[in-house]
Write a protein that holds these residues in place. Structure first.
Motif, PDB file in Angstrom:
ATOM      1  N   VAL A  54      -0.844 -11.944  -1.940  1.00  0.00           N
ATOM      2  CA  VAL A  54      -0.565 -10.523  -1.783  1.00  0.00           C
ATOM      3  C   VAL A  54      -1.858  -9.758  -1.979  1.00  0.00           C
ATOM      4  O   VAL A  54      -2.645 -10.070  -2.872  1.00  0.00           O
ATOM      5  CB  VAL A  54       0.486 -10.056  -2.822  1.00  0.00           C
ATOM      6  N   ILE A  55      -2.063  -8.764  -1.139  1.00  0.00           N
ATOM      7  CA  ILE A  55      -3.120  -7.780  -1.358  1.00  0.00           C
ATOM      8  C   ILE A  55      -2.419  -6.472  -1.668  1.00  0.00           C
ATOM      9  O   ILE A  55      -1.515  -6.060  -0.934  1.00  0.00           O
ATOM     10  CB  ILE A  55      -4.018  -7.606  -0.117  1.00  0.00           C
ATOM     11  N   VAL A  56      -2.817  -5.823  -2.757  1.00  0.00           N
ATOM     12  CA  VAL A  56      -2.332  -4.474  -3.031  1.00  0.00           C
ATOM     13  C   VAL A  56      -3.522  -3.542  -2.898  1.00  0.00           C
ATOM     14  O   VAL A  56      -4.544  -3.720  -3.562  1.00  0.00           O
ATOM     15  CB  VAL A  56      -1.622  -4.344  -4.401  1.00  0.00           C
ATOM     16  N   LEU A  57      -3.405  -2.592  -1.979  1.00  0.00           N
ATOM     17  CA  LEU A  57      -4.447  -1.598  -1.758  1.00  0.00           C
ATOM     18  C   LEU A  57      -4.195  -0.464  -2.750  1.00  0.00           C
ATOM     19  O   LEU A  57      -3.168   0.206  -2.678  1.00  0.00           O
ATOM     20  CB  LEU A  57      -4.401  -1.085  -0.317  1.00  0.00           C
ATOM     21  N   ILE A  73      -4.184  -9.954  -5.152  1.00  0.00           N
ATOM     22  CA  ILE A  73      -5.555  -9.454  -5.050  1.00  0.00           C
ATOM     23  C   ILE A  73      -5.463  -7.937  -5.047  1.00  0.00           C
ATOM     24  O   ILE A  73      -4.891  -7.350  -4.119  1.00  0.00           O
ATOM     25  CB  ILE A  73      -6.236  -9.976  -3.770  1.00  0.00           C
ATOM     26  N   ALA A  74      -5.995  -7.301  -6.085  1.00  0.00           N
ATOM     27  CA  ALA A  74      -5.960  -5.846  -6.220  1.00  0.00           C
ATOM     28  C   ALA A  74      -7.243  -5.274  -5.636  1.00  0.00           C
ATOM     29  O   ALA A  74      -8.329  -5.527  -6.141  1.00  0.00           O
ATOM     30  CB  ALA A  74      -5.815  -5.465  -7.685  1.00  0.00           C
ATOM     31  N   VAL A  75      -7.115  -4.505  -4.558  1.00  0.00           N
ATOM     32  CA  VAL A  75      -8.268  -3.964  -3.842  1.00  0.00           C
ATOM     33  C   VAL A  75      -8.369  -2.469  -4.133  1.00  0.00           C
ATOM     34  O   VAL A  75      -7.493  -1.689  -3.745  1.00  0.00           O
ATOM     35  CB  VAL A  75      -8.136  -4.219  -2.328  1.00  0.00           C
ATOM     36  N   ASN A  76      -9.425  -2.095  -4.822  1.00  0.00           N
ATOM     37  CA  ASN A  76      -9.632  -0.699  -5.219  1.00  0.00           C
ATOM     38  C   ASN A  76     -10.271   0.092  -4.087  1.00  0.00           C
ATOM     39  O   ASN A  76     -11.417  -0.162  -3.714  1.00  0.00           O
ATOM     40  CB  ASN A  76     -10.526  -0.637  -6.462  1.00  0.00           C
ATOM     41  N   LEU A  77      -9.543   1.061  -3.561  1.00  0.00           N
ATOM     42  CA  LEU A  77     -10.039   1.855  -2.447  1.00  0.00           C
ATOM     43  C   LEU A  77     -11.174   2.787  -2.862  1.00  0.00           C
ATOM     44  O   LEU A  77     -11.932   3.251  -2.016  1.00  0.00           O
ATOM     45  CB  LEU A  77      -8.896   2.655  -1.815  1.00  0.00           C
ATOM     46  N   ASN A  78     -11.315   3.028  -4.162  1.00  0.00           N
ATOM     47  CA  ASN A  78     -12.389   3.903  -4.657  1.00  0.00           C
ATOM     48  C   ASN A  78     -13.692   3.146  -4.896  1.00  0.00           C
ATOM     49  O   ASN A  78     -14.666   3.726  -5.363  1.00  0.00           O
ATOM     50  CB  ASN A  78     -11.957   4.628  -5.926  1.00  0.00           C
ATOM     51  N   PHE A 124       0.833  -1.198   0.000  1.00  0.00           N
ATOM     52  CA  PHE A 124       0.000   0.000   0.000  1.00  0.00           C
ATOM     53  C   PHE A 124       0.871   1.253   0.000  1.00  0.00           C
ATOM     54  O   PHE A 124       2.061   1.198   0.305  1.00  0.00           O
ATOM     55  CB  PHE A 124      -0.952   0.009   1.200  1.00  0.00           C
ATOM     56  N   ASP A 125       0.270   2.371  -0.327  1.00  0.00           N
ATOM     57  CA  ASP A 125       0.905   3.677  -0.279  1.00  0.00           C
ATOM     58  C   ASP A 125       0.940   4.102   1.185  1.00  0.00           C
ATOM     59  O   ASP A 125      -0.084   4.488   1.748  1.00  0.00           O
ATOM     60  CB  ASP A 125       0.091   4.659  -1.142  1.00  0.00           C
ATOM     61  N   GLY A 126       2.105   4.037   1.786  1.00  0.00           N
ATOM     62  CA  GLY A 126       2.238   4.339   3.209  1.00  0.00           C
ATOM     63  C   GLY A 126       1.959   5.781   3.566  1.00  0.00           C
ATOM     64  O   GLY A 126       1.662   6.093   4.720  1.00  0.00           O
ATOM     65  N   ASP A 127       2.027   6.670   2.600  1.00  0.00           N
ATOM     66  CA  ASP A 127       1.748   8.080   2.872  1.00  0.00           C
ATOM     67  C   ASP A 127       0.258   8.397   2.822  1.00  0.00           C
ATOM     68  O   ASP A 127      -0.231   9.205   3.607  1.00  0.00           O
ATOM     69  CB  ASP A 127       2.487   8.982   1.879  1.00  0.00           C
ATOM     70  N   ASN A 128      -0.460   7.790   1.884  1.00  0.00           N
ATOM     71  CA  ASN A 128      -1.852   8.169   1.651  1.00  0.00           C
ATOM     72  C   ASN A 128      -2.892   7.110   2.017  1.00  0.00           C
ATOM     73  O   ASN A 128      -4.050   7.455   2.248  1.00  0.00           O
ATOM     74  CB  ASN A 128      -2.050   8.543   0.180  1.00  0.00           C
ATOM     75  N   ASP A 129      -2.508   5.848   2.042  1.00  0.00           N
ATOM     76  CA  ASP A 129      -3.507   4.785   2.188  1.00  0.00           C
ATOM     77  C   ASP A 129      -3.310   3.917   3.422  1.00  0.00           C
ATOM     78  O   ASP A 129      -3.872   2.829   3.523  1.00  0.00           O
ATOM     79  CB  ASP A 129      -3.524   3.916   0.932  1.00  0.00           C
ATOM     80  N   GLY A 179      -4.936   3.018  -4.230  1.00  0.00           N
ATOM     81  CA  GLY A 179      -5.485   4.347  -4.039  1.00  0.00           C
ATOM     82  C   GLY A 179      -5.171   5.215  -5.249  1.00  0.00           C
ATOM     83  O   GLY A 179      -4.706   4.729  -6.287  1.00  0.00           O
ATOM     84  N   GLU A 180      -5.377   6.492  -5.105  1.00  0.00           N
ATOM     85  CA  GLU A 180      -5.199   7.432  -6.213  1.00  0.00           C
ATOM     86  C   GLU A 180      -3.759   7.518  -6.711  1.00  0.00           C
ATOM     87  O   GLU A 180      -3.531   7.737  -7.889  1.00  0.00           O
ATOM     88  CB  GLU A 180      -5.701   8.827  -5.825  1.00  0.00           C
ATOM     89  N   SER A 181      -2.777   7.363  -5.837  1.00  0.00           N
ATOM     90  CA  SER A 181      -1.385   7.542  -6.268  1.00  0.00           C
ATOM     91  C   SER A 181      -0.569   6.254  -6.311  1.00  0.00           C
ATOM     92  O   SER A 181       0.615   6.290  -6.629  1.00  0.00           O
ATOM     93  CB  SER A 181      -0.694   8.572  -5.365  1.00  0.00           C
ATOM     94  N   THR A 182      -1.184   5.116  -6.023  1.00  0.00           N
ATOM     95  CA  THR A 182      -0.458   3.844  -5.973  1.00  0.00           C
ATOM     96  C   THR A 182       0.275   3.559  -7.277  1.00  0.00           C
ATOM     97  O   THR A 182       1.418   3.094  -7.261  1.00  0.00           O
ATOM     98  CB  THR A 182      -1.431   2.687  -5.653  1.00  0.00           C
ATOM     99  N   LYS A 183      -0.344   3.846  -8.408  1.00  0.00           N
ATOM    100  CA  LYS A 183       0.267   3.522  -9.707  1.00  0.00           C
ATOM    101  C   LYS A 183       1.560   4.301  -9.954  1.00  0.00           C
ATOM    102  O   LYS A 183       2.367   3.907 -10.793  1.00  0.00           O
ATOM    103  CB  LYS A 183      -0.710   3.794 -10.843  1.00  0.00           C
ATOM    104  N   ASN A 184       1.781   5.377  -9.219  1.00  0.00           N
ATOM    105  CA  ASN A 184       2.963   6.211  -9.428  1.00  0.00           C
ATOM    106  C   ASN A 184       4.116   5.873  -8.497  1.00  0.00           C
ATOM    107  O   ASN A 184       5.151   6.527  -8.553  1.00  0.00           O
ATOM    108  CB  ASN A 184       2.588   7.688  -9.235  1.00  0.00           C
TER     109      ASN A 184
END
Length: 170
Positions: free
Chosen positions: A69-72, A99-104, A11-16, A74-79
């Protein structure tokens, strides 16, 4: 039931971090049937956590015990390339189901948020809802292991009947 194999969460440790904390909260509540063995509980990081090689070494050890693996997302994960992309590459190289989990709330691959490295690969895309995450943990790893090479491309989703059977009609 819950999933008893180690789960590595990206996950994005800063935002998610909120989403990761919520999953740990679900697990902690006795009256909720949600469980997973968190690979992050092993090989804790120390004061050397600012050193990239040190961090990646510890993370690699966590992967050795992970079954999925779960990948959370969020908006900036792809970057995020330094760790998120690297972690996804490690999971793919180790042939660990993702497992790709879409936070949106999306229930399918969203190219606006999905990290390019897992787009159109054999990954299941789900929404950030406890019941579908539990369902994916209980079902996708075995499906992933049974796949054949000629069917192993393209993102996976669960159809609306699965969501409905879990009470997720929204």
């Amino acid at each position: 039931m819950g999933h008893k194999n180690k789960t590595y969460i990206i996950f994005d440790g800063d935002n998610d971090k909120w989403a990761y904390a919520r999953m740990k909260g679900w697990k902690a509540l006795e009256h909720i049937d949600f469980d997973f063995e968190n690979a992050h509980d092993e090989y804790s990081l120390t004061t050397n956590a600012s050193n990239e090689d040190y961090i990646k070494g510890k993370l690699r050890k966590r992967f050795q015990n992970a079954s999925q693996v779960i990948v959370l997302i969020g908006e900036s994960t792809k970057n995020l390339y330094k760790y998120v992309r690297w972690e996804l590459e490690v999971a793919q190289n180790l042939n660990i189901p993702i497992i790709a989990v879409n936070l949106n709330g999306d229930r399918k691959q969203n190219n606006n948020t999905c990290p390019p490295i897992i787009r159109d690969t054999y990954v299941v895309h789900i929404s950030f809802k406890m019941k579908i995450i539990k369902y994916a943990l209980d079902n996708f790893p075995s499906e992933f292991k049974k796949r054949t090479t000629d069917k192993s491309i393209g993102g996976r989703t669960y159809n609306e009947s699965v969501y409905s059977s879990l009470g997720l009609n929204d």
